[in-house]
Design a protein around this motif. Structure first.
Motif, PDB file in Angstrom:
ATOM      1  N   ARG A 251       0.323  10.976  -0.582  1.00 28.75           N
ATOM      2  CA  ARG A 251      -1.028  11.507  -0.401  1.00 28.75           C
ATOM      3  C   ARG A 251      -1.620  11.962  -1.730  1.00 28.75           C
ATOM      4  NH1 ARG A 251      -2.757  16.509  -0.034  1.00 28.75           N
ATOM      5  NH2 ARG A 251      -0.640  17.321   0.220  1.00 28.75           N
ATOM      6  N   LEU A 252      -0.827  12.663  -2.536  1.00 28.59           N
ATOM      7  CA  LEU A 252      -1.305  13.128  -3.837  1.00 28.59           C
ATOM      8  C   LEU A 252      -1.612  11.955  -4.774  1.00 28.59           C
ATOM      9  CD1 LEU A 252       1.180  16.104  -4.401  1.00 28.59           C
ATOM     10  CD2 LEU A 252      -1.228  16.247  -3.731  1.00 28.59           C
ATOM     11  N   LEU A 253      -0.741  10.934  -4.744  1.00 31.33           N
ATOM     12  CA  LEU A 253      -0.946   9.767  -5.600  1.00 31.33           C
ATOM     13  C   LEU A 253      -2.212   9.016  -5.215  1.00 31.33           C
ATOM     14  CD1 LEU A 253      -0.068   7.820  -7.798  1.00 31.33           C
ATOM     15  CD2 LEU A 253       1.475   6.733  -6.154  1.00 31.33           C
ATOM     16  N   MET A 254      -2.423   8.824  -3.913  1.00 30.58           N
ATOM     17  CA  MET A 254      -3.617   8.103  -3.470  1.00 30.58           C
ATOM     18  C   MET A 254      -4.895   8.857  -3.833  1.00 30.58           C
ATOM     19  SD  MET A 254      -2.875   5.166  -2.180  1.00 30.58           S
ATOM     20  CE  MET A 254      -1.782   5.156  -3.604  1.00 30.58           C
ATOM     21  N   ASP A 255      -4.866  10.180  -3.705  1.00 29.70           N
ATOM     22  CA  ASP A 255      -6.031  10.976  -4.094  1.00 29.70           C
ATOM     23  C   ASP A 255      -6.319  10.821  -5.580  1.00 29.70           C
ATOM     24  OD1 ASP A 255      -6.332  11.859  -1.517  1.00 29.70           O
ATOM     25  OD2 ASP A 255      -5.309  13.770  -1.838  1.00 29.70           O
ATOM     26  N   PHE A 256      -5.266  10.807  -6.409  1.00 30.49           N
ATOM     27  CA  PHE A 256      -5.452  10.691  -7.859  1.00 30.49           C
ATOM     28  C   PHE A 256      -5.966   9.304  -8.235  1.00 30.49           C
ATOM     29  CE2 PHE A 256      -3.995   9.737 -12.152  1.00 30.49           C
ATOM     30  CZ  PHE A 256      -4.473  10.846 -12.847  1.00 30.49           C
ATOM     31  N   VAL A 257      -5.420   8.261  -7.595  1.00 32.46           N
ATOM     32  CA  VAL A 257      -5.860   6.897  -7.899  1.00 32.46           C
ATOM     33  C   VAL A 257      -7.332   6.705  -7.541  1.00 32.46           C
ATOM     34  CG1 VAL A 257      -5.575   4.462  -7.309  1.00 32.46           C
ATOM     35  CG2 VAL A 257      -3.563   5.888  -7.707  1.00 32.46           C
ATOM     36  N   LYS A 258      -7.733   7.207  -6.367  1.00 32.26           N
ATOM     37  CA  LYS A 258      -9.125   7.064  -5.948  1.00 32.26           C
ATOM     38  C   LYS A 258     -10.071   7.787  -6.903  1.00 32.26           C
ATOM     39  CE  LYS A 258      -8.054   6.600  -1.029  1.00 32.26           C
ATOM     40  NZ  LYS A 258      -8.145   7.238   0.327  1.00 32.26           N
ATOM     41  N   LYS A 259      -9.633   8.938  -7.410  1.00 31.07           N
ATOM     42  CA  LYS A 259     -10.466   9.708  -8.323  1.00 31.07           C
ATOM     43  C   LYS A 259     -10.493   9.087  -9.716  1.00 31.07           C
ATOM     44  CE  LYS A 259      -8.779  13.501  -9.905  1.00 31.07           C
ATOM     45  NZ  LYS A 259      -8.252  14.893  -9.992  1.00 31.07           N
ATOM     46  N   THR A 260      -9.364   8.535 -10.159  1.00 35.23           N
ATOM     47  CA  THR A 260      -9.263   8.010 -11.520  1.00 35.23           C
ATOM     48  C   THR A 260      -9.863   6.618 -11.644  1.00 35.23           C
ATOM     49  OG1 THR A 260      -7.232   9.294 -11.836  1.00 35.23           O
ATOM     50  CG2 THR A 260      -7.663   7.503 -13.399  1.00 35.23           C
ATOM     51  N   ASP A 261      -9.548   5.745 -10.674  1.00 34.76           N
ATOM     52  CA  ASP A 261     -10.045   4.372 -10.728  1.00 34.76           C
ATOM     53  C   ASP A 261     -10.296   3.871  -9.306  1.00 34.76           C
ATOM     54  OD1 ASP A 261     -10.728   1.799 -11.268  1.00 34.76           O
ATOM     55  OD2 ASP A 261      -8.777   1.187 -12.047  1.00 34.76           O
ATOM     56  N   PRO A 262     -11.505   4.077  -8.790  1.00 40.43           N
ATOM     57  CA  PRO A 262     -11.815   3.631  -7.426  1.00 40.43           C
ATOM     58  C   PRO A 262     -11.657   2.124  -7.225  1.00 40.43           C
ATOM     59  CG  PRO A 262     -13.500   5.129  -8.259  1.00 40.43           C
ATOM     60  CD  PRO A 262     -12.630   4.765  -9.427  1.00 40.43           C
ATOM     61  N   LYS A 263     -11.663   1.356  -8.313  1.00 36.61           N
ATOM     62  CA  LYS A 263     -11.545  -0.093  -8.213  1.00 36.61           C
ATOM     63  C   LYS A 263     -10.101  -0.579  -8.342  1.00 36.61           C
ATOM     64  CE  LYS A 263     -16.188  -0.973 -10.057  1.00 36.61           C
ATOM     65  NZ  LYS A 263     -16.983  -1.691 -11.088  1.00 36.61           N
ATOM     66  N   ALA A 264      -9.156   0.346  -8.401  1.00 39.19           N
ATOM     67  CA  ALA A 264      -7.742  -0.028  -8.544  1.00 39.19           C
ATOM     68  C   ALA A 264      -7.294  -0.841  -7.329  1.00 39.19           C
ATOM     69  CB  ALA A 264      -6.878   1.214  -8.694  1.00 39.19           C
ATOM     70  N   PHE A 265      -6.407  -1.817  -7.586  1.00 40.22           N
ATOM     71  CA  PHE A 265      -5.831  -2.635  -6.506  1.00 40.22           C
ATOM     72  C   PHE A 265      -4.478  -2.037  -6.147  1.00 40.22           C
ATOM     73  CE2 PHE A 265      -3.272  -6.215  -4.960  1.00 40.22           C
ATOM     74  CZ  PHE A 265      -4.085  -6.671  -3.928  1.00 40.22           C
ATOM     75  N   VAL A 266      -4.328  -1.608  -4.881  1.00 42.43           N
ATOM     76  CA  VAL A 266      -3.127  -0.892  -4.444  1.00 42.43           C
ATOM     77  C   VAL A 266      -2.543  -1.575  -3.217  1.00 42.43           C
ATOM     78  CG1 VAL A 266      -2.163   1.306  -3.689  1.00 42.43           C
ATOM     79  CG2 VAL A 266      -4.080   1.271  -5.299  1.00 42.43           C
ATOM     80  N   THR A 267      -1.235  -1.803  -3.235  1.00 50.34           N
ATOM     81  CA  THR A 267      -0.508  -2.276  -2.049  1.00 50.34           C
ATOM     82  C   THR A 267       0.595  -1.283  -1.740  1.00 50.34           C
ATOM     83  OG1 THR A 267       0.928  -3.661  -3.431  1.00 50.34           O
ATOM     84  CG2 THR A 267      -1.002  -4.708  -2.436  1.00 50.34           C
ATOM     85  N   VAL A 268       0.870  -1.092  -0.439  1.00 53.35           N
ATOM     86  CA  VAL A 268       1.832  -0.077  -0.017  1.00 53.35           C
ATOM     87  C   VAL A 268       2.792  -0.689   0.999  1.00 53.35           C
ATOM     88  CG1 VAL A 268       2.122   2.210   1.009  1.00 53.35           C
ATOM     89  CG2 VAL A 268       0.070   1.704  -0.337  1.00 53.35           C
ATOM     90  N   TYR A 269       4.083  -0.403   0.820  1.00 51.26           N
ATOM     91  CA  TYR A 269       5.119  -0.894   1.730  1.00 51.26           C
ATOM     92  C   TYR A 269       5.951   0.292   2.212  1.00 51.26           C
ATOM     93  CZ  TYR A 269       4.038  -5.138  -0.960  1.00 51.26           C
ATOM     94  OH  TYR A 269       3.403  -6.173  -1.597  1.00 51.26           O
ATOM     95  N   SER A 270       6.426   0.222   3.444  1.00 50.41           N
ATOM     96  CA  SER A 270       7.327   1.253   3.963  1.00 50.41           C
ATOM     97  C   SER A 270       8.755   0.954   3.521  1.00 50.41           C
ATOM     98  CB  SER A 270       7.262   1.307   5.492  1.00 50.41           C
ATOM     99  OG  SER A 270       5.985   1.722   5.925  1.00 50.41           O
ATOM    100  N   VAL A 271       9.457   1.988   3.091  1.00 56.08           N
ATOM    101  CA  VAL A 271      10.844   1.859   2.621  1.00 56.08           C
ATOM    102  C   VAL A 271      11.683   2.877   3.383  1.00 56.08           C
ATOM    103  CG1 VAL A 271      12.404   2.033   0.651  1.00 56.08           C
ATOM    104  CG2 VAL A 271      10.085   1.139   0.335  1.00 56.08           C
ATOM    105  N   SER A 272      12.719   2.394   4.085  1.00 54.06           N
ATOM    106  CA  SER A 272      13.569   3.290   4.864  1.00 54.06           C
ATOM    107  C   SER A 272      14.906   3.573   4.196  1.00 54.06           C
ATOM    108  CB  SER A 272      13.827   2.698   6.254  1.00 54.06           C
ATOM    109  OG  SER A 272      14.496   1.460   6.150  1.00 54.06           O
ATOM    110  N   GLU A 273      15.273   2.777   3.216  1.00 54.60           N
ATOM    111  CA  GLU A 273      16.576   2.971   2.581  1.00 54.60           C
ATOM    112  C   GLU A 273      16.545   2.461   1.155  1.00 54.60           C
ATOM    113  OE1 GLU A 273      21.330   2.013   3.414  1.00 54.60           O
ATOM    114  OE2 GLU A 273      19.771   1.148   4.682  1.00 54.60           O
ATOM    115  N   MET A 274      17.195   3.212   0.257  1.00 57.17           N
ATOM    116  CA  MET A 274      17.312   2.808  -1.139  1.00 57.17           C
ATOM    117  C   MET A 274      18.771   2.937  -1.556  1.00 57.17           C
ATOM    118  SD  MET A 274      13.980   4.673  -2.810  1.00 57.17           S
ATOM    119  CE  MET A 274      14.535   6.265  -2.186  1.00 57.17           C
TER     120      MET A 274
END
Length: 280
Positions: A251-274
């Motif tokens: 949530r914090l990262l998405m807020d910062f990206v939207k504020k810093t560069d609204p035109k940024a290209f972002v993809t998100v994946y769910s990760v259950s194990e590393m």
């Protein structure tokens, strides 16, 4: 001297164990539905052995605890020693305080549903701390480690025999509810555990990537990876940042990206194990 982290872990393990014990006493025992677990097997055995369910559970936990300690490791064993003793003690306390306790719902089906939901919370807390309430949970953890089987499925498989054992004492309706409760209980626990471990893999392409990377490293105190990529359409070289974050960090990262560069290209994946693969 105990650190704050150790005290917090001790509290969470105690809480998880108490929740499991409450689920067994208030929902499973009154309904006689043997939802696959050590306590369920103890409930069936109590029809043939002149001991209380809490006492039989303690004896079984000690036996399985020795096996778990040998096959899983000392950390799991030490934590489960505490849980395996505490859970029967809490159940024994309930037996003293509520000697003639009857079902809250007066319906075996509703009791099973309540048991699955409540025990799922308790077991998820315990497994997230690498602990177990004892009994068949130890068997499930062993299967998870050596057979790479999901904990929910392992619990269902190891508990189905216990569910079938209810046929020795109870009618067909109880047997069917026991089998269904065992299966769906394993699935619910698996979902609870998945929800606790879920993280997000965030990939960002931006003209202000340096600022975003700095935010991840210095504000979120997390790690990031930079990849050199080439656009297929115009063959322009770019850089992409990859970071693994939890729900709050996301949530914090998405807020910062939207504020810093609204035109940024972002993809998100769910990760259950590393995992870090060991060097050969």
């Amino acid at each position: 001297m105990f650190s704050r982290k150790n005290i917090q872990e001790f509290f969470m393990i105690t809480l998880g164990t108490a929740i499991v014990a409450a689920a067994v006493f208030f929902f499973m025992l009154p309904s006689h539905v043997s939802v696959g677990s050590g306590a369920a097997l103890a409930m069936v055995l109590s029809n043939f052995i002149p001991l209380s369910v809490s006492t039989i559970t303690l004896l079984m936990n000690i036996f399985l605890l020795i096996i778990g300690f040998l096959l899983i490791g000392p950390e799991f064993g030490v934590k489960t020693v505490y849980c395996s003793i505490l859970m029967p003690l809490i159940m024994g306390l309930f037996e003293i305080v509520f000697p003639s306790f009857q079902s809250l719902t007066q319906d075996p089906l509703l009791d099973v549903v309540c048991y699955i939901l409540v025990v799922g919370v308790g077991l998820a807390i315990l497994f997230s701390r690498n602990a177990s309430s004892g009994g068949l949970d130890i068997v499930a953890k062993i299967m998870n480690k050596y057979l790479r089987m999901d904990l929910g499925k392992a619990m269902s498989l190891s508990g189905i025999v216990v569910a079938l054992s209810s046929a020795l004492c109870y009618d067909t309706k109880i047997v069917v509810l026991s089998i269904l409760g065992t299966y769906f209980g394993g699935q619910v626990v698996d979902q609870f555990i998945f929800g606790l471990n879920i993280k997000r893999r965030v990939c960002v392409i931006s003209e202000k990537l340096e600022e975003i990377v700095a935010f991840v490293l210095h504000d979120l105190h997390s790690g990031a990876t930079l990849n050199e990529i080439i656009g297929a359409y115009d063959h322009t070289p770019r850089r992409e940042m990859i970071a693994i974050v939890d729900k709050q960090e996301y949530r914090l990262l998405m807020d910062f990206v939207k504020k810093t560069d609204p035109k940024a290209f972002v993809t998100v994946y769910s990760v259950s194990e590393m995992r870090y693969l060991p060097k050969k």
